[in-house]
Design a protein around this motif. Structure first.
Motif, PDB file in Angstrom:
ATOM      1  N   ALA A  97      37.116 -37.807  78.121  1.00 16.53           N
ATOM      2  CA  ALA A  97      37.609 -37.924  76.745  1.00 16.53           C
ATOM      3  C   ALA A  97      39.005 -38.539  76.707  1.00 16.53           C
ATOM      4  O   ALA A  97      39.405 -39.114  75.688  1.00 16.53           O
ATOM      5  CB  ALA A  97      37.616 -36.553  76.074  1.00 16.53           C
ATOM      6  N   ASP A  98      39.736 -38.470  77.822  1.00 18.43           N
ATOM      7  CA  ASP A  98      41.096 -39.017  77.871  1.00 18.43           C
ATOM      8  C   ASP A  98      41.164 -40.415  78.482  1.00 18.43           C
ATOM      9  O   ASP A  98      42.247 -40.968  78.638  1.00 18.43           O
ATOM     10  CB  ASP A  98      42.010 -38.064  78.651  1.00 18.43           C
ATOM     11  N   GLY A  99      40.023 -40.969  78.879  1.00 19.58           N
ATOM     12  CA  GLY A  99      40.003 -42.349  79.365  1.00 19.58           C
ATOM     13  C   GLY A  99      39.826 -42.471  80.861  1.00 19.58           C
ATOM     14  O   GLY A  99      39.740 -41.491  81.598  1.00 19.58           O
ATOM     15  N   THR A 100      39.792 -43.731  81.311  1.00 20.60           N
ATOM     16  CA  THR A 100      39.486 -44.020  82.715  1.00 20.60           C
ATOM     17  C   THR A 100      40.546 -43.507  83.677  1.00 20.60           C
ATOM     18  O   THR A 100      40.216 -43.045  84.772  1.00 20.60           O
ATOM     19  CB  THR A 100      39.304 -45.539  82.925  1.00 20.60           C
ATOM     20  N   ASP A 101      41.817 -43.598  83.287  1.00 15.31           N
ATOM     21  CA  ASP A 101      42.865 -43.106  84.191  1.00 15.31           C
ATOM     22  C   ASP A 101      42.731 -41.603  84.423  1.00 15.31           C
ATOM     23  O   ASP A 101      42.926 -41.113  85.543  1.00 15.31           O
ATOM     24  CB  ASP A 101      44.256 -43.424  83.639  1.00 15.31           C
ATOM     25  N   ALA A 102      42.383 -40.870  83.389  1.00 11.63           N
ATOM     26  CA  ALA A 102      42.208 -39.420  83.523  1.00 11.63           C
ATOM     27  C   ALA A 102      41.012 -39.103  84.420  1.00 11.63           C
ATOM     28  O   ALA A 102      41.068 -38.175  85.241  1.00 11.63           O
ATOM     29  CB  ALA A 102      42.032 -38.783  82.146  1.00 11.63           C
ATOM     30  N   VAL A 103      39.930 -39.878  84.296  1.00 11.07           N
ATOM     31  CA  VAL A 103      38.752 -39.660  85.160  1.00 11.07           C
ATOM     32  C   VAL A 103      39.111 -39.986  86.604  1.00 11.07           C
ATOM     33  O   VAL A 103      38.753 -39.251  87.534  1.00 11.07           O
ATOM     34  CB  VAL A 103      37.553 -40.516  84.683  1.00 11.07           C
ATOM     35  N   ARG A 104      39.844 -41.081  86.806  1.00 12.54           N
ATOM     36  CA  ARG A 104      40.256 -41.470  88.149  1.00 12.54           C
ATOM     37  C   ARG A 104      41.095 -40.353  88.786  1.00 12.54           C
ATOM     38  O   ARG A 104      40.894 -39.986  89.948  1.00 12.54           O
ATOM     39  CB  ARG A 104      41.050 -42.778  88.069  1.00 12.54           C
ATOM     40  N   GLU A 105      42.002 -39.792  88.036  1.00 10.55           N
ATOM     41  CA  GLU A 105      42.849 -38.706  88.544  1.00 10.55           C
ATOM     42  C   GLU A 105      42.013 -37.460  88.842  1.00 10.55           C
ATOM     43  O   GLU A 105      42.208 -36.794  89.865  1.00 10.55           O
ATOM     44  CB  GLU A 105      43.961 -38.385  87.547  1.00 10.55           C
ATOM     45  N   ALA A 106      41.058 -37.140  87.964  1.00  5.01           N
ATOM     46  CA  ALA A 106      40.204 -35.961  88.193  1.00  5.01           C
ATOM     47  C   ALA A 106      39.337 -36.161  89.433  1.00  5.01           C
ATOM     48  O   ALA A 106      39.141 -35.223  90.221  1.00  5.01           O
ATOM     49  CB  ALA A 106      39.336 -35.711  86.956  1.00  5.01           C
ATOM     50  N   LEU A 107      38.832 -37.379  89.638  1.00  5.44           N
ATOM     51  CA  LEU A 107      38.033 -37.659  90.844  1.00  5.44           C
ATOM     52  C   LEU A 107      38.892 -37.585  92.108  1.00  5.44           C
ATOM     53  O   LEU A 107      38.458 -37.070  93.147  1.00  5.44           O
ATOM     54  CB  LEU A 107      37.369 -39.043  90.743  1.00  5.44           C
ATOM     55  N   ARG A 108      40.122 -38.090  92.027  1.00  2.32           N
ATOM     56  CA  ARG A 108      41.032 -38.014  93.159  1.00  2.32           C
ATOM     57  C   ARG A 108      41.308 -36.556  93.520  1.00  2.32           C
ATOM     58  O   ARG A 108      41.251 -36.157  94.682  1.00  2.32           O
ATOM     59  CB  ARG A 108      42.347 -38.745  92.836  1.00  2.32           C
ATOM     60  N   GLN A 109      41.556 -35.748  92.490  1.00  2.16           N
ATOM     61  CA  GLN A 109      41.823 -34.324  92.720  1.00  2.16           C
ATOM     62  C   GLN A 109      40.594 -33.634  93.312  1.00  2.16           C
ATOM     63  O   GLN A 109      40.710 -32.822  94.230  1.00  2.16           O
ATOM     64  CB  GLN A 109      42.220 -33.649  91.397  1.00  2.16           C
ATOM     65  N   TYR A 110      39.404 -34.001  92.825  1.00  2.00           N
ATOM     66  CA  TYR A 110      38.138 -33.430  93.320  1.00  2.00           C
ATOM     67  C   TYR A 110      37.959 -33.774  94.804  1.00  2.00           C
ATOM     68  O   TYR A 110      37.604 -32.905  95.620  1.00  2.00           O
ATOM     69  CB  TYR A 110      36.982 -33.968  92.469  1.00  2.00           C
ATOM     70  N   ALA A 111      38.208 -35.054  95.158  1.00  3.61           N
ATOM     71  CA  ALA A 111      38.065 -35.471  96.560  1.00  3.61           C
ATOM     72  C   ALA A 111      39.107 -34.780  97.442  1.00  3.61           C
ATOM     73  O   ALA A 111      38.790 -34.336  98.560  1.00  3.61           O
ATOM     74  CB  ALA A 111      38.201 -36.993  96.667  1.00  3.61           C
ATOM     75  N   ASN A 112      40.342 -34.683  96.959  1.00  4.55           N
ATOM     76  CA  ASN A 112      41.387 -34.014  97.738  1.00  4.55           C
ATOM     77  C   ASN A 112      41.045 -32.546  97.968  1.00  4.55           C
ATOM     78  O   ASN A 112      41.215 -32.020  99.072  1.00  4.55           O
ATOM     79  CB  ASN A 112      42.744 -34.114  97.039  1.00  4.55           C
ATOM     80  N   ASP A 113      40.544 -31.874  96.919  1.00  4.73           N
ATOM     81  CA  ASP A 113      40.169 -30.458  97.054  1.00  4.73           C
ATOM     82  C   ASP A 113      39.047 -30.303  98.070  1.00  4.73           C
ATOM     83  O   ASP A 113      39.062 -29.389  98.904  1.00  4.73           O
ATOM     84  CB  ASP A 113      39.741 -29.871  95.711  1.00  4.73           C
TER      85      ASP A 113
END
Length: 190
Positions: free
Chosen positions: A161-177
Motif C-alpha cells: 500500500a506504500d509503494g515499491t520502495d516499501a515492498v523492497r524494504e520489507a523484502l530486504r528485512q524478510y531476507a535478513n531475518d
C-alpha cells in the motif's frame, strides 16, 4: 419514424435541443430538414440533411448559414449530418463551411447514426471496476485465504500500500531475518 427524426432522437438523448424550422439566423431563414443545438458541454449547431436535397441547394444553404453565423459573430461549430452519403467533390465543398458527418445508408439504424455522430456524443466510459479491476491487495488476501496468512505475508501486503520502495524494504528485512542478519554494522577496528 424517418431517418431525420431518428438522428434528432439520438442527438436529443445526448443533450441537444431541437431547433424550430426554418432555422433563423440574423433574420435570414434556412430551410434545412432539421437542426439541433448543443447544450451544456457541446455548443455545436447540428444540421441534418438527406440525399433528397439537391447538392447545389444544400451547398448554398450551408454557405449562406456560415456567412450569417459570421455576421452574428457566432463561435458555434457547425456539423452537417448527411443521410444518404455524398460524392467526394460535394463533401469537399460542404466541408469548407461545416464538419460533415456522413451516413451512407438512406435508412440507417440507430447504431449507424450513433457511429456517424459519435464526435458529438458524450463519451461512454466503461465501469471503473472493469477498467481498473478489483483492489489488488484484497485480491491477494483472498487468494491467500485466512488460514495461509502469516505475519510475513501481512507485512508484505501492508507494505504494498506504500509503494515499491516499501515492498523492497520489507523484502530486504524478510531476507535478513531469514538469514539471521541484522541491520547493525559491526565495528571492526582490526
Amino acid at each position: 419514424m424517418t431517418s431525420v427524426q431518428e438522428v434528432l432522437t439520438v442527438l436529443e438523448q445526448a443533450g441537444f435541443e431541437r431547433l424550430p424550422k426554418p432555422l433563423t439566423v440574423v433574420g435570414a431563414e434556412f430551410d434545412f430538414e432539421a437542426a439541433a443545438s448543443g447544450t451544456h458541454t457541446s455548443h455545436d449547431l447540428v444540421l441534418v440533411a438527406t440525399d433528397q436535397v439537391p447538392r447545389k441547394r444544400l451547398q448554398r444553404l450551408v454557405a449562406g448559414l456560415a456567412r450569417s453565423l459570421d455576421l452574428a459573430a457566432s463561435r458555434r461549430p457547425v456539423s452537417l449530418v448527411l443521410i444518404g452519403g455524398a460524392t467526394s467533390s460535394d463533401r469537399m465543398e460542404l466541408e469548407r463551411y461545416a464538419r460533415v458527418l456522413p451516413i451512407a445508408s438512406a435508412t440507417p439504424d440507430i447504431a449507424e447514426i450513433e457511429e456517424a455522430v459519435a464526435v458529438l456524443l458524450p463519451l461512454k466510459l466503461p465501469n471503473a471496476e472493469l477498467v481498473h479491476g478489483r483492489d489488488p491487495i484484497n485480491e491477494v488476501m483472498g487468494a491467500l485465504g485466512p488460514s495461509n496468512r502469516t505475519p510475513d505475508h501481512i507485512a508484505l501486503i501492508t507494505a504494498a500500500a506504500d509503494g515499491t520502495d516499501a515492498v523492497r524494504e520489507a523484502l530486504r528485512q524478510y531476507a535478513n531475518d531469514g538469514a539471521g542478519w541484522t541491520d547493525q554494522i559491526e565495528n571492526v577496528d582490526e
